[in-house]
Write an enzyme that holds these catalytic residues in place. Structure first.
Site, PDB file in Angstrom:
ATOM      1  N   GLY A  14       8.457   4.073  -2.538  1.00  0.00           N
ATOM      2  CA  GLY A  14       7.225   5.080  -2.619  1.00  0.00           C
ATOM      3  C   GLY A  14       7.360   5.026  -4.400  1.00  0.00           C
ATOM      4  O   GLY A  14       6.469   4.593  -4.295  1.00  0.00           O
ATOM      5  N   GLY A  15       7.625   6.225  -4.979  1.00  0.00           N
ATOM      6  CA  GLY A  15       7.590   6.411  -6.615  1.00  0.00           C
ATOM      7  C   GLY A  15       7.478   4.508  -7.181  1.00  0.00           C
ATOM      8  O   GLY A  15       6.839   4.042  -7.841  1.00  0.00           O
ATOM      9  N   GLU A  54       6.638  14.072   4.572  1.00  0.00           N
ATOM     10  CA  GLU A  54       5.953  15.281   3.757  1.00  0.00           C
ATOM     11  C   GLU A  54       4.923  14.928   4.412  1.00  0.00           C
ATOM     12  O   GLU A  54       4.388  16.377   4.582  1.00  0.00           O
ATOM     13  CB  GLU A  54       5.053  14.686   2.016  1.00  0.00           C
ATOM     14  CG  GLU A  54       5.920  13.896   1.184  1.00  0.00           C
ATOM     15  CD  GLU A  54       5.972  12.814   0.564  1.00  0.00           C
ATOM     16  OE1 GLU A  54       4.847  12.592   0.039  1.00  0.00           O
ATOM     17  OE2 GLU A  54       6.947  13.014  -0.276  1.00  0.00           O
ATOM     18  N   ASN A  89       4.355   2.939  -0.560  1.00  0.00           N
ATOM     19  CA  ASN A  89       3.506   4.118   0.047  1.00  0.00           C
ATOM     20  C   ASN A  89       3.020   4.519  -1.350  1.00  0.00           C
ATOM     21  O   ASN A  89       4.185   5.690  -1.338  1.00  0.00           O
ATOM     22  CB  ASN A  89       4.103   5.289   0.936  1.00  0.00           C
ATOM     23  CG  ASN A  89       4.195   6.207   1.376  1.00  0.00           C
ATOM     24  OD1 ASN A  89       3.052   6.577   0.698  1.00  0.00           O
ATOM     25  ND2 ASN A  89       4.863   7.154   1.325  1.00  0.00           N
ATOM     26  N   TRP A  90       1.625   4.440  -1.770  1.00  0.00           N
ATOM     27  CA  TRP A  90       1.336   5.199  -2.304  1.00  0.00           C
ATOM     28  C   TRP A  90       1.485   6.797  -3.072  1.00  0.00           C
ATOM     29  O   TRP A  90       0.914   7.295  -3.840  1.00  0.00           O
ATOM     30  CB  TRP A  90      -0.344   4.155  -3.239  1.00  0.00           C
ATOM     31  CG  TRP A  90       0.045   2.449  -3.241  1.00  0.00           C
ATOM     32  CD1 TRP A  90       1.497   2.347  -3.220  1.00  0.00           C
ATOM     33  CD2 TRP A  90      -1.189   2.112  -3.385  1.00  0.00           C
ATOM     34  NE1 TRP A  90       1.192   0.991  -3.447  1.00  0.00           N
ATOM     35  CE2 TRP A  90       0.180   0.759  -3.645  1.00  0.00           C
ATOM     36  CE3 TRP A  90      -2.029   2.480  -4.317  1.00  0.00           C
ATOM     37  CZ2 TRP A  90      -1.195  -0.350  -4.302  1.00  0.00           C
ATOM     38  CZ3 TRP A  90      -2.983   1.502  -4.361  1.00  0.00           C
ATOM     39  CH2 TRP A  90      -2.316  -0.329  -4.199  1.00  0.00           C
ATOM     40  N   LYS A  91       1.894   7.581  -1.677  1.00  0.00           N
ATOM     41  CA  LYS A  91       0.960   8.736  -1.452  1.00  0.00           C
ATOM     42  C   LYS A  91      -0.068   8.644  -2.200  1.00  0.00           C
ATOM     43  O   LYS A  91      -1.121   7.978  -2.090  1.00  0.00           O
ATOM     44  CB  LYS A  91       2.516   9.659  -2.374  1.00  0.00           C
ATOM     45  CG  LYS A  91       4.020   9.387  -1.568  1.00  0.00           C
ATOM     46  CD  LYS A  91       4.798   9.978  -1.636  1.00  0.00           C
ATOM     47  CE  LYS A  91       5.633   9.244  -0.741  1.00  0.00           C
ATOM     48  NZ  LYS A  91       7.310  10.258  -0.913  1.00  0.00           N
ATOM     49  N   SER A 113      14.031   6.652  -2.354  1.00  0.00           N
ATOM     50  CA  SER A 113      14.448   5.915  -4.064  1.00  0.00           C
ATOM     51  C   SER A 113      15.366   4.507  -4.393  1.00  0.00           C
ATOM     52  O   SER A 113      16.066   4.880  -4.642  1.00  0.00           O
ATOM     53  CB  SER A 113      15.728   7.150  -4.440  1.00  0.00           C
ATOM     54  OG  SER A 113      15.319   8.594  -4.600  1.00  0.00           O
ATOM     55  N   GLY A 158      12.209  10.475  -3.580  1.00  0.00           N
ATOM     56  CA  GLY A 158      11.889  11.357  -4.655  1.00  0.00           C
ATOM     57  C   GLY A 158      12.506  11.897  -5.102  1.00  0.00           C
ATOM     58  O   GLY A 158      12.468  12.516  -6.187  1.00  0.00           O
ATOM     59  N   GLU A 177      14.343   7.387   6.651  1.00  0.00           N
ATOM     60  CA  GLU A 177      14.112   7.983   5.075  1.00  0.00           C
ATOM     61  C   GLU A 177      14.978   9.355   5.216  1.00  0.00           C
ATOM     62  O   GLU A 177      14.084  10.610   5.642  1.00  0.00           O
ATOM     63  CB  GLU A 177      12.804   8.591   4.840  1.00  0.00           C
ATOM     64  CG  GLU A 177      11.919   6.960   4.981  1.00  0.00           C
ATOM     65  CD  GLU A 177      10.610   7.135   4.042  1.00  0.00           C
ATOM     66  OE1 GLU A 177      10.646   6.337   2.700  1.00  0.00           O
ATOM     67  OE2 GLU A 177       9.835   8.446   4.382  1.00  0.00           O
ATOM     68  N   HIS A 189       5.935  10.923   8.288  1.00  0.00           N
ATOM     69  CA  HIS A 189       6.423  10.932   7.277  1.00  0.00           C
ATOM     70  C   HIS A 189       7.348  12.141   7.013  1.00  0.00           C
ATOM     71  O   HIS A 189       6.562  13.422   7.422  1.00  0.00           O
ATOM     72  CB  HIS A 189       5.450  10.179   6.125  1.00  0.00           C
ATOM     73  CG  HIS A 189       6.007  10.274   4.934  1.00  0.00           C
ATOM     74  ND1 HIS A 189       6.497  11.415   4.134  1.00  0.00           N
ATOM     75  CD2 HIS A 189       6.531   9.544   3.739  1.00  0.00           C
ATOM     76  CE1 HIS A 189       7.256  10.596   3.094  1.00  0.00           C
ATOM     77  NE2 HIS A 189       7.192   9.591   2.729  1.00  0.00           N
TER      78      HIS A 189
HETATM   79  P1  PGA Z   1      10.642   7.336  -3.009  1.00  0.00           P
HETATM   80  O1  PGA Z   1       9.619   7.631  -1.346  1.00  0.00           O
HETATM   81  O2  PGA Z   1      10.559   5.724  -2.940  1.00  0.00           O
HETATM   82  O3  PGA Z   1       9.969   8.261  -4.098  1.00  0.00           O
HETATM   83  O4  PGA Z   1      11.712   8.127  -2.865  1.00  0.00           O
HETATM   84  C1  PGA Z   1       9.886   7.121  -0.409  1.00  0.00           C
HETATM   85  C2  PGA Z   1       9.075   8.346   0.543  1.00  0.00           C
HETATM   86  O5  PGA Z   1       8.732   8.786   0.373  1.00  0.00           O
HETATM   87  O6  PGA Z   1       8.185   7.075   1.172  1.00  0.00           O
END
Ligand code: PGA
Length: 252
Positions: free
Chosen positions: A235-236, A99, A9-11, A214, A175, A169, A97
């Site tokens: 994510g990251g 967010e 997930n590149w956000k 993470s 994050g 998640e 998600h």
């Molecule tokens: P993260 O994000 O790996 O940076 O913790 C995961 C996500 O939001 O899907």
């Protein structure tokens, strides 16, 4: 046996140049991985056509979208429909998600409507669920997660729900560098699998349940070796080819 699935997930990251470099490295690394490892990347919507072109002829990496509108078309300024995504072609669509839920006010009802739109276009919904730290501390993890699942199932029905991917998640792990321990994650995944079995029957054994929060190359292996963890939503670490490929490798 369920295949492992790793989705990046590149956000709201990336540029045309950065994407090209990242995809170049991924298309070199992915063919070396076990063919049973399924891989997806979710760029920003505006970059989907670029990624689609870059991945032409590479059938190992699938494209995902980070969001979708629930309507098929109409006066919805700034929005993108499932049919539009499908054309590129997009395979996965992230839904719910944390967010989107917390920063953009998405409710379970909205997420259920989006799920239906995605399923109607024969794409795979990746339904994200998760509890906050406060909810965990109040022992509400299970009830929060199951109610997030229930509110979607009651709208979509069993048949289309059973074709989804579920991504657990924990919000406190996204994050933050704080991962759920493999035991904590497995305990939740087991509850989710049991719920799926109760509501959907046999097909639950084939559904992929991803862990996200993470995930890094050094913690991926023990997470993915748990019985009910079928891969990760990353994510990251998905923005760095070496880290993402390392995580994919850990899934084998
Ligand atoms: P993260 O994000 O790996 O940076 O913790 C995961 C996500 O939001 O899907």
């Amino acid at each position: 046996m369920r295949n492992k699935l790793i989705i990046g997930n590149w956000k709201m990251h990336g540029s045309v140049a950065e994407n090209a470099a990242l995809i170049e490295q991924l298309t070199q690394g992915v063919p070396l991985l076990d063919a049973n490892t399924e891989i997806g990347v979710c760029p920003c919507a505006i970059h989907i056509p670029q990624i689609s072109e870059l991945l032409a002829g590479h059938d190992r990496i699938h494209i995902g979208a980070q969001n979708v509108n629930e309507h098929t078309s109409g006066a919805f300024t700034g929005e993108i429909s499932a049919g539009m995504l499908r054309e590129f072609p997009v395979k996965y669509v992230l839904l719910g998600h944390s967010e989107r839920r917390t920063l953009f006010g998405e409710t379970d009802e909205m997420i259920a409507a989006k799920f239906v739109a995605v399923a109607n276009e024969q794409m795979t919904p990746v339904l994200c669920i998760g509890e906050s730290l406060q909810q965990r501390e109040q022992n509400k993890t299970e009830s929060v997660l199951l109610s997030q699942l229930e509110s979607v199932l009651k709208v979509t029905g069993k048949e289309s729900f059973s074709k989804a991917v579920i991504a657990y998640e924990p919000i406190w792990a996204i994050g933050t560098g704080k991962t759920a321990t493999p035991e904590q994650a497995q305990a939740v995944h087991q509850v989710l699998r049991h719920w799926l079995a109760t509501h959907l029957g046999e097909v639950s054994q084939r559904m992929q349940i991803l862990y996200g929060g993470s995930v890094k190359p050094d913690n991926a292996k023990t997470l993915f070796s748990q019985n009910d963890i079928d891969g990760g939503l990353i994510g990251g670490a998905s923005l760095n080819a070496e880290a993402f490929l390392g995580i994919c490798e850990a899934a084998q």
